[in-house]
Design an enzyme around this catalytic site. Structure first.
Site, PDB file in Angstrom:
ATOM      1  N   ASN A  11       0.869  -1.177   0.000  1.00 33.57           N
ATOM      2  CA  ASN A  11       0.000   0.000   0.000  1.00 33.57           C
ATOM      3  C   ASN A  11       0.904   1.225   0.000  1.00 33.57           C
ATOM      4  O   ASN A  11       1.495   1.564   1.019  1.00 33.57           O
ATOM      5  CB  ASN A  11      -0.900  -0.025   1.250  1.00 33.57           C
ATOM      6  CG  ASN A  11      -1.755   1.224   1.341  1.00 33.57           C
ATOM      7  OD1 ASN A  11      -1.839   2.014   0.385  1.00 33.57           O
ATOM      8  ND2 ASN A  11      -2.392   1.434   2.480  1.00 33.57           N
ATOM      9  N   TRP A  12       0.995   1.867  -1.155  1.00 34.59           N
ATOM     10  CA  TRP A  12       1.931   2.992  -1.283  1.00 34.59           C
ATOM     11  C   TRP A  12       1.378   4.283  -0.696  1.00 34.59           C
ATOM     12  O   TRP A  12       2.071   5.284  -0.640  1.00 34.59           O
ATOM     13  CB  TRP A  12       2.309   3.192  -2.759  1.00 34.59           C
ATOM     14  CG  TRP A  12       3.228   2.138  -3.294  1.00 34.59           C
ATOM     15  CD1 TRP A  12       3.875   1.178  -2.562  1.00 34.59           C
ATOM     16  CD2 TRP A  12       3.624   1.939  -4.648  1.00 34.59           C
ATOM     17  NE1 TRP A  12       4.645   0.395  -3.394  1.00 34.59           N
ATOM     18  CE2 TRP A  12       4.516   0.843  -4.684  1.00 34.59           C
ATOM     19  CE3 TRP A  12       3.325   2.581  -5.857  1.00 34.59           C
ATOM     20  CZ2 TRP A  12       5.085   0.376  -5.857  1.00 34.59           C
ATOM     21  CZ3 TRP A  12       3.891   2.119  -7.030  1.00 34.59           C
ATOM     22  CH2 TRP A  12       4.766   1.027  -7.031  1.00 34.59           C
ATOM     23  N   LYS A  13       0.116   4.274  -0.323  1.00 36.56           N
ATOM     24  CA  LYS A  13      -0.522   5.482   0.241  1.00 36.56           C
ATOM     25  C   LYS A  13      -0.271   6.667  -0.709  1.00 36.56           C
ATOM     26  O   LYS A  13      -0.301   6.465  -1.922  1.00 36.56           O
ATOM     27  CB  LYS A  13      -0.028   5.718   1.670  1.00 36.56           C
ATOM     28  CG  LYS A  13      -0.192   4.442   2.525  1.00 36.56           C
ATOM     29  CD  LYS A  13       0.024   4.628   3.988  1.00 36.56           C
ATOM     30  CE  LYS A  13      -0.163   3.286   4.703  1.00 36.56           C
ATOM     31  NZ  LYS A  13      -0.045   3.364   6.148  1.00 36.56           N
ATOM     32  N   HIS A  97      -9.302   1.063   5.258  1.00 35.81           N
ATOM     33  CA  HIS A  97      -7.991   1.254   5.879  1.00 35.81           C
ATOM     34  C   HIS A  97      -8.150   2.211   7.064  1.00 35.81           C
ATOM     35  O   HIS A  97      -8.980   3.116   7.036  1.00 35.81           O
ATOM     36  CB  HIS A  97      -7.001   1.821   4.854  1.00 35.81           C
ATOM     37  CG  HIS A  97      -5.600   1.862   5.380  1.00 35.81           C
ATOM     38  ND1 HIS A  97      -5.146   2.880   6.188  1.00 35.81           N
ATOM     39  CD2 HIS A  97      -4.574   0.980   5.264  1.00 35.81           C
ATOM     40  CE1 HIS A  97      -3.893   2.621   6.527  1.00 35.81           C
ATOM     41  NE2 HIS A  97      -3.528   1.480   5.975  1.00 35.81           N
ATOM     42  N   GLU A  99      -6.577   4.692   7.977  1.00 43.69           N
ATOM     43  CA  GLU A  99      -6.485   6.136   7.647  1.00 43.69           C
ATOM     44  C   GLU A  99      -7.800   6.628   7.053  1.00 43.69           C
ATOM     45  O   GLU A  99      -8.183   7.780   7.241  1.00 43.69           O
ATOM     46  CB  GLU A  99      -5.294   6.370   6.707  1.00 43.69           C
ATOM     47  CG  GLU A  99      -3.976   6.271   7.469  1.00 43.69           C
ATOM     48  CD  GLU A  99      -2.828   5.639   6.707  1.00 43.69           C
ATOM     49  OE1 GLU A  99      -2.855   5.612   5.462  1.00 43.69           O
ATOM     50  OE2 GLU A  99      -1.895   5.139   7.375  1.00 43.69           O
ATOM     51  N   GLU A 169      -4.941  -4.838  10.979  1.00 42.75           N
ATOM     52  CA  GLU A 169      -3.909  -3.823  11.156  1.00 42.75           C
ATOM     53  C   GLU A 169      -4.154  -3.087  12.466  1.00 42.75           C
ATOM     54  O   GLU A 169      -5.016  -2.186  12.512  1.00 42.75           O
ATOM     55  CB  GLU A 169      -3.954  -2.814  10.014  1.00 42.75           C
ATOM     56  CG  GLU A 169      -3.680  -3.405   8.657  1.00 42.75           C
ATOM     57  CD  GLU A 169      -3.144  -2.351   7.701  1.00 42.75           C
ATOM     58  OE1 GLU A 169      -2.087  -2.584   7.123  1.00 42.75           O
ATOM     59  OE2 GLU A 169      -3.766  -1.287   7.565  1.00 42.75           O
ATOM     60  N   GLY A 175       2.923   2.509  10.806  1.00 40.72           N
ATOM     61  CA  GLY A 175       3.874   3.593  10.599  1.00 40.72           C
ATOM     62  C   GLY A 175       4.594   4.025  11.868  1.00 40.72           C
ATOM     63  O   GLY A 175       5.221   5.086  11.901  1.00 40.72           O
ATOM     64  N   SER A 215       3.865  -1.877  10.408  1.00 38.11           N
ATOM     65  CA  SER A 215       5.327  -1.915  10.595  1.00 38.11           C
ATOM     66  C   SER A 215       5.948  -3.266  10.235  1.00 38.11           C
ATOM     67  O   SER A 215       6.852  -3.747  10.920  1.00 38.11           O
ATOM     68  CB  SER A 215       5.702  -1.498  12.020  1.00 38.11           C
ATOM     69  OG  SER A 215       5.332  -0.152  12.238  1.00 38.11           O
ATOM     70  N   GLY A 236       3.094  -1.007   4.290  1.00 34.63           N
ATOM     71  CA  GLY A 236       3.146   0.406   3.932  1.00 34.63           C
ATOM     72  C   GLY A 236       4.581   0.823   3.651  1.00 34.63           C
ATOM     73  O   GLY A 236       5.119   0.585   2.569  1.00 34.63           O
ATOM     74  N   GLY A 237       5.224   1.440   4.647  1.00 35.93           N
ATOM     75  CA  GLY A 237       6.557   2.025   4.473  1.00 35.93           C
ATOM     76  C   GLY A 237       7.579   1.116   3.791  1.00 35.93           C
ATOM     77  O   GLY A 237       8.285   1.559   2.876  1.00 35.93           O
TER      78      GLY A 237
HETATM   79  O1  LIG Z   1      -1.559  -0.418   4.668  1.00 32.93           O
HETATM   80  C1  LIG Z   1      -0.504  -0.526   5.279  1.00 32.93           C
HETATM   81  C2  LIG Z   1      -0.447  -0.244   6.683  1.00 32.93           C
HETATM   82  O2  LIG Z   1      -1.037   0.970   6.999  1.00 32.93           O
HETATM   83  C3  LIG Z   1       0.894  -0.452   7.314  1.00 32.93           C
HETATM   84  O3  LIG Z   1       1.756   0.636   7.112  1.00 32.93           O
HETATM   85  P1  LIG Z   1       3.278   0.511   7.669  1.00 32.93           P
HETATM   86  O4  LIG Z   1       3.805  -0.770   7.098  1.00 32.93           O
HETATM   87  O5  LIG Z   1       3.962   1.721   7.145  1.00 32.93           O
HETATM   88  O6  LIG Z   1       3.185   0.462   9.157  1.00 32.93           O
END
Ligand SMILES: O=C[C@H](O)COP(=O)(O)O
Length: 254
Positions: A11-13, A97, A99, A169, A175, A215, A236-237
């Site tokens: 998920n590149w957000k 999600h 967010e 999650e 994050g 994470s 994500g990150g």
């Molecule tokens: O969609 C992915 C999640 O929000 C996890 O993000 P993260 O891996 O940066 O903690």
């Protein structure tokens, strides 16, 4: 016997231009090649979906959107429908999600409508659920997750219930660098599968993929994937760099 195929989703957000997205996919496919025993799902921002679709040619890679609107069309400035996402080549859509829930105020009811809209367009929803820190600290994790799952699956056909992907999650792990321990993840995943069996059907629940997100990094991927009810990851990150995402895709099964 049918098995749960591991699914690793990026998920590149709100990251990466079209050029950066294309360069990433080309490099990833060059380095990892075809994947046959797992699925790799990439969710770039809306602006890069079409370009990523064009260069995503290796077997085992699929395109996802990070969100969709619950209506098929209409006066919804700034929104994108499931049909439009299907048209651009998406197979999956991330729904609910944290967010979207906590920054954009999406409720369980909105998310239920989005899950239904996604299925109606031929997309497979990746339904995100998870508790915030205060809920975990007050022992409400199971209650919160149960309500989120229950609400989202209302009215699904057995086939849809079978296809739905669930991503657990914990919001406090997203994050933050604070990953749930493998035991904490397993405990909630097992609970979700048990509740899913009660809500839908045991056979369906045994085939449903439950991903962990929060994470995920190269150094914790193997221990998370070693858990019996962790069927994949939503990253994500660490999905923004080919080097770290490649290592996560290549998690080592126990
Ligand atoms: O969609 C992915 C999640 O929000 C996890 O993000 P993260 O891996 O940066 O903690």
């Amino acid at each position: 016997m049918e098995k749960r195929i591991p699914l690793i989703a990026a998920n590149w957000k709100m990251h990466k231009t079209v050029g950066e997205s294309v360069a990433f996919i080309e490099e990833l496919q060059r380095e990892v090649g075809a994947v046959t025993d797992r699925e790799v799902v990439i969710a770039p921002p809306f602006t890069a979906l079409a370009a990523v679709r064009r260069v995503m040619t290796a077997p085992g890679y699929r395109l996802a959107s990070q969100n969709c609107h619950q209506e098929a069309k209409g006066a919804f400035t700034g929104e994108v429908s499931g049909g439009m996402l299907k048209d651009v080549g998406c197979e999956y859509v991330i729904v609910g999600h944290s967010e979207r829930r906590h920054v954009f105020g999406e409720t369980n009811e909105t998310i239920r409508l989005k899950v239904a809209a996604a299925f109606a367009c031929g997309l497979v929803p990746i339904l995100c659920v998870g508790e915030v820190l205060a809920e975990r600290e007050s022992n409400r994790t199971f209650k919160v997750v149960d309500e989120q799952v229950q609400s989202a699956v209302l009215g699904l056909t057995p086939q849809q219930a079978r296809e739905l992907v669930i991503a657990y999650e914990p919001v406090w792990a997203i994050g933050t660098g604070k990953t749930a321990t493998p035991d904490q993840a397993q405990e909630v995943h097992a609970f979700i599968r048990e509740r899913y069996a009660a809500l839908c059907d045991k056979t369906v629940a045994n085939l449903t993929r439950i991903l962990y997100g929060g994470s995920v990094k190269p150094d914790n991927v193997d221990s998370l994937m070693a858990q019996p009810d962790v069927d994949g990851l939503l990253v994500g990150g660490a999905s923004l760099e080919v080097g770290s995402f490649k290592r996560i895709i290549r998690f080592v099964s126990p």
